[in-house]
Motif scaffolding. Structure first.
Motif: not given
Lengths: 270, 711
Positions: A20, A25-30, A51, A54, A57, A82, A85, B28, B74, B129, B133
């Motif tokens: 999580r 770090y990847l801008g997600g909200s999970h 970075k 990223q 990825r 998780i 994308f 990202s 984002t 999201e 989660i």
């Protein structure tokens, strides 16, 4: 006593989880506040952490495409975390329609989330298992159903091996997996290292301490130590290198300096 | 798609390039920048068209703002940079030749709409999201809960269905839970078990360390212990268990509960006790048996200083007769009655009575004062046997012989003590029975040898421990070797070479003399035949073989002798059988018949040890003998010079008598040349003794005969 397979550990979301944190770090909200708190603390020492993720990825994306170009249509992604994308199955399917993908993670929340994301995706599944128990992974119903071990497989160990301490012998687990793979299979690895980070080592150690505090120690290994994971593999050009240098699509000079932290490489079984 | 240089399409792309360069560093995405730029081109086109559209459409701006979020931009910085870029370049690259002021206004309004669209999309994305989660965490938890539930159900099934008793208690000893097996063992309900405390479960049979182990466990000093423990059931009976108690700790390692696993061993224990009883007691009398007695004796003998023991070994006199005449059932009843009486004699602590087998019983007493006690014990036993025992209406007088051994502990082993008691008992028996005797080391030693030799005799013959030595018989007239007397020896593995006087009486006693005598005769005859074959020219060598009284009465004597002579091919005239004078005293015709038969066949019969017994001279005529062997006592007087004149007269008389009856005379024990000369003058025919040769192996006699022949 070893925990029986039918008695999983309990779930405590008050404890930060590396998957999580990675998502954050990847801008997600999970992620939950405990995860973000740990992530922010680490970023105080290493502001460029996003970075690095990223770059991970982006490397994984290039490596999966490379594997697809090599004719590989089966992917085993251990430590998948998780899904956000640009996941393996998306990249692989784009390059090679019909590719089979099995994700493996030992974080039950990551696994539950993966199950939700993959519910309507054919030929893709997720296994709740531990890298350190390769036999459980290989014997799982999902792997049995989707992966033909008599044909080459791309085994992805992206940003996972640096979470396994030497005491748990990650080398043995990696070797055991290698022995199960058909000739022509690929091993895709990225690994954290003090080498390449554009900051003094003391700063990096601050970030390392954050992981130690959340009981997920980050094991920084030298290039030599990382290369040992490829024992029994022939390195694919250009070998074990900083991520942006591995078969780049664009000029590495344009990349963020942080993305040169750690090493990435792909090996092929004889 | 190709674009005309500096045409609208080309300018649109240049705008997209600038935009992508501005935003890419804060995205990202895992796409490359050129790929990312491709994603922005359609968005740029929409902006371009919205800029120049006749009416302002906020929705277009909002859609582009939302699309930026979909492209994984984002980070708020991405919006900021996007708006900067639109503000600076949209009118410039996409405004074409429209009215600048209006375009700028439109661009500003578009930016507002984009910001709103971005914020709206980011909010949606963040919420979804977060929702995802949380849902994942819930799902994972319910998976775990299900697994836990399943696992708990399994554990519960194990707990309830286990065949062993399981109980959990806290560290104060309060029973928290007990399974069905445990309740069944105790024969109680769950209510009776709840509220009970472990420390209440004491039992008189608890081993001393049981509660110490318990204290160590509940204080966290010990992880588990295993004991054999008894409990009281509610009905007061004992429950025996194999009990394992383990300490259960929490995740931090702090002691929390104690877990008891118990296996009901009550039945097994009873069975073991019964088996043990059966293995250690005599089924007929119920007395302790040989096994238990040896255990006790061993314990008594290994007791510490100042401890003594006294042992009475009882054998009933004449029990065999009772058994033979009244039957085994009567014999058994007699033994049971004797056992009861003996039991009543040894009731003090430290005393025990056991049956060793048959009609052999032992009574043991231990303590510091057994010297006195064992005598009293023996006295009580003799007394107890005085009253006759009534069996089937008969009053049977029971007598017994007792051997007593008494002594300090720590000196002798049980086997040695028992043997001494056995020997002493036999001493009492041979002294007439119905008495007790005290063990005496010297008597023991004698008896041990006698006893040992007797029991070793049969096996000795099978193992070939016997051998024969030969003593030459010499013609007094010319000193030539006339023959030899065969003398049997026993090479005993412990005692060395034993002479006939040491074992022949024992062999007579046990009947072994018959096969032994036959073996001696066979060997001797074979040897004589061998001598003849080797120097036949020097005349036949004769062989003298002793016959014991027992052999004389054995019905197979004549047949055996004939068989052996025929088989070995020896002429009957070359054999002389020596019979002692005492064996023939009062012999009737039946006894003499076999000797007569042998004499008729040509076998010489010699009367051995002549002059030692009650010599019935008149009887001599009747006997089928041809040789008299004078006992060595007659010749002893001739060893000195001058010889005893009385001895000379006697020998002269005997020789004269013998010759008148046509008997030859042989003298034994000739040790000097003077003796030999004297005997020759007196008319004796043959002699033997150390003067000529001691008994020796057959080769030596062969050599003597050869010397004699050539000399």
């Amino acid at each position: 006593m070893e925990r029986p397979a039918w008695a999983p550990r309990s779930i405590d979301i008050s404890v930060p989880s590396v998957s999580r944190i990675y998502d954050y770090y990847l801008g997600g909200s999970h992620n939950f506040e405990v995860d973000r708190e740990a992530a922010r603390k680490a970023m105080e020492f290493l502001p460029g952490l996003p970075k690095i993720m990223q770059a991970n990825r982006a490397f994984m994306r290039r490596a999966v495409r490379f594997a697809a170009d090599e004719g590989i249509s089966q992917f085993l992604d251990i430590g998948s975390g998780i899904p956000t994308f640009g996941n393996v199955h998306e990249v692989a399917r784009a390059a090679r329609p019909g590719a089979h993908v099995v994700y493996v993670d030992h974080d039950p929340v990551a696994v539950a989330h993966s199950q939700a994301v993959l519910r309507d995706v054919d030929d893709t599944d997720v296994v709740a298992a531990d890298l350190l128990k390769p036999q459980e992974i290989l014997a799982s119903a999902e792997v049995q159903r989707l992966i033909d071990l008599n044909r080459p497989v791309a085994l992805l160990l992206v940003a996972i091996l640096h979470f396994v301490e030497d005491a748990d012998d990650p080398y043995a687990a990696v070797a055991e997996l290698r022995d199960a793979l058909a000739p022509g299979s690929l091993l895709v690895v990225t690994h954290a290292s003090y080498e390449g980070i554009p900051l003094p080592a003391e700063r990096t150690e601050g970030a390392v301490d954050v992981y130690k505090n959340i009981r997920n120690p980050l094991i920084m290994r030298s290039r030599e130590e990382i290369a040992r994971f490829f024992e029994g593999y022939d390195m694919v050009e250009p070998g074990l290198v900083p991520m942006p240098i591995w078969r780049p699509d664009t000029a590495p000079e344009d990349e963020d300096p942080y993305s040169f932290s750690g090493f990435a490489g792909v090996g092929r079984t004889a | 798609m190709t674009a005309e240089p500096d045409g609208p399409e080309d300018r649109l792309r240049r705008f997209a390039t600038i935009w992508s360069r501005a935003v890419f560093p804060v995205t990202s995405t895992s796409l490359t920048r050129p790929e990312f730029e491709q994603q922005l081109i359609p968005l740029a086109r929409r902006l371009s068209e919205a800029l120049r559209a006749r009416t302002f459409q906020a929705a277009e701006g909002q859609a582009v703002g939302a699309a930026i979020v979909s492209a994984h931009c984002t980070d708020p910085e991405a919006l900021s940079r996007t708006l900067d870029c639109v503000d600076a370049y949209l009118v410039l690259y996409c405004g074409e030749d429209g009215p600048q002021e209006a375009l700028r206004t439109r661009s500003a309004r578009l930016q507002h709409a984009m910001a709103a669209g971005f914020a709206q999309a980011l909010r949606e994305r963040t919420l979804s999201e977060q929702e995802a989660i949380y849902q994942a965490a819930l799902n994972a938890r319910s998976t775990v809960a299900e697994a836990l539930h399943a696992s708990e159900a399994r554990f519960r099934a194990v707990f309830e269905g286990a065949a062993i008793g399981i109980a959990i208690a806290d560290l104060e000893g309060n029973i928290l839970q007990a399974n069905g097996a445990l309740l069944r063992m105790f024969g109680g309900s769950e209510q009776t078990m709840r509220g009970r405390r472990v420390p209440e479960w004491t039992h008189p049979d608890d081993a001393p360390q049981v509660w110490k182990l318990y204290e160590e466990l509940v204080s966290g000093e010990r992880e588990h212990y295993h004991v054999e423990k008894a409990f009281y059931r509610p009905d007061g009976t004992a429950l025996w268990t194999n009990l394992t108690v383990s300490l259960l700790r929490d995740a931090d390692g702090e002691p929390q509960y104690q877990l008891a696993l118990m296996e009901d061993t009550t039945e097994r224990r009873l069975l073991n006790l019964r088996l043990r009883y059966e293995a250690t007691h005599d089924a007929l009398t119920g007395l302790p048996n040989r096994t238990l007695f040896f255990e006790r004796l061993e314990k008594a003998l290994s007791a510490g200083d100042d401890q003594r023991f006294g042992l009475c070994y009882l054998d009933l006199d004449g029990f065999k007769t009772i058994n033979d005449s009244l039957g085994h059932a009567a014999g058994d009843r007699l033994l049971v009655e004797v056992a009861d009486r003996l039991q009543s004699c040894a009731t003090a602590p430290g005393e025990m009575v056991a049956r060793l087998g048959g009609d052999e019983f032992v009574a043991l007493t231990i303590g510091p004062d057994t010297e006195r006690e064992v005598d009293e014990l023996a006295g009580r036993i003799m007394n107890a046997l005085v009253t006759p025992i009534s069996i089937d209406g008969r009053e049977l007088a029971v007598r017994g012989s007792i051997g007593i051994v008494e002594g300090p502990a720590g000196e002798r082993g049980p086997a040695e003590v028992l043997r001494s008691a056995d020997i002493t008992m036999y001493r009492a028996k041979s002294a007439g029975g119905n008495r007790f005797e005290l063990a005496d080391p010297e008597a023991d030693a004698r008896a041990i040898t006698r006893h040992g030799l007797t029991t070793a005799l049969p096996a000795a013959l099978d193992r070939g421990e016997f051998f024969i030595e030969y003593q030459p018989l010499v013609h007094l007239a010319d000193g030539s070797v006339h023959g030899a007397e065969a003398l049997v020896r026993w090479l005993h593995p412990q005692h060395g070479v034993l002479g006939p006087d040491q074992f022949i009486p024992l062999a007579e006693h046990t009947g072994l003399i018959v096969p032994l005598g036959r073996w001696v005769l066979e060997q001797s005859v074979r040897q004589a035949r061998r001598w003849q074959a080797r120097h036949g020219g020097a005349g036949p060598l004769r062989i003298n073989v002793n016959l014991s009284p027992c052999q004389l009465t054995h019905p197979g004597l004549v047949q055996d002798t004939v068989d052996i002579l025929e088989r070995e091919g020896l002429d009957a005239g070359a054999l002389c059988l020596e019979v002692t004078e005492s064996a023939l005293i009062g012999a009737d015709d039946d006894l003499l018949k076999p000797l007569r038969r042998l004499a008729e066949m040509g076998v010489d019969i010699a009367l051995d040890d002549f002059g030692t017994g009650y010599s019935n001279l008149a009887n001599l005529r009747r006997l089928p003998v041809s040789i008299l062997k004078l006992d060595r006592s007659f010749t002893q007087g001739m060893q000195q010079f001058p010889a005893d004149p009385v001895d000379l007269k006697i020998v002269e008389g005997i020789v004269s008598l013998a010759h008148s009856l046509d008997l030859a005379v042989t003298v034994e024990g000739v040790e000097t040349g003077a003796q030999a000369e004297q005997l020759r003058i007196l008319g004796c025919d043959t002699a033997q003794g150390w003067y000529y040769a001691r008994p020796g192996p057959p080769e030596r006699l062969h050599d003597l005969a050869l010397v004699d022949a050539t000399g």
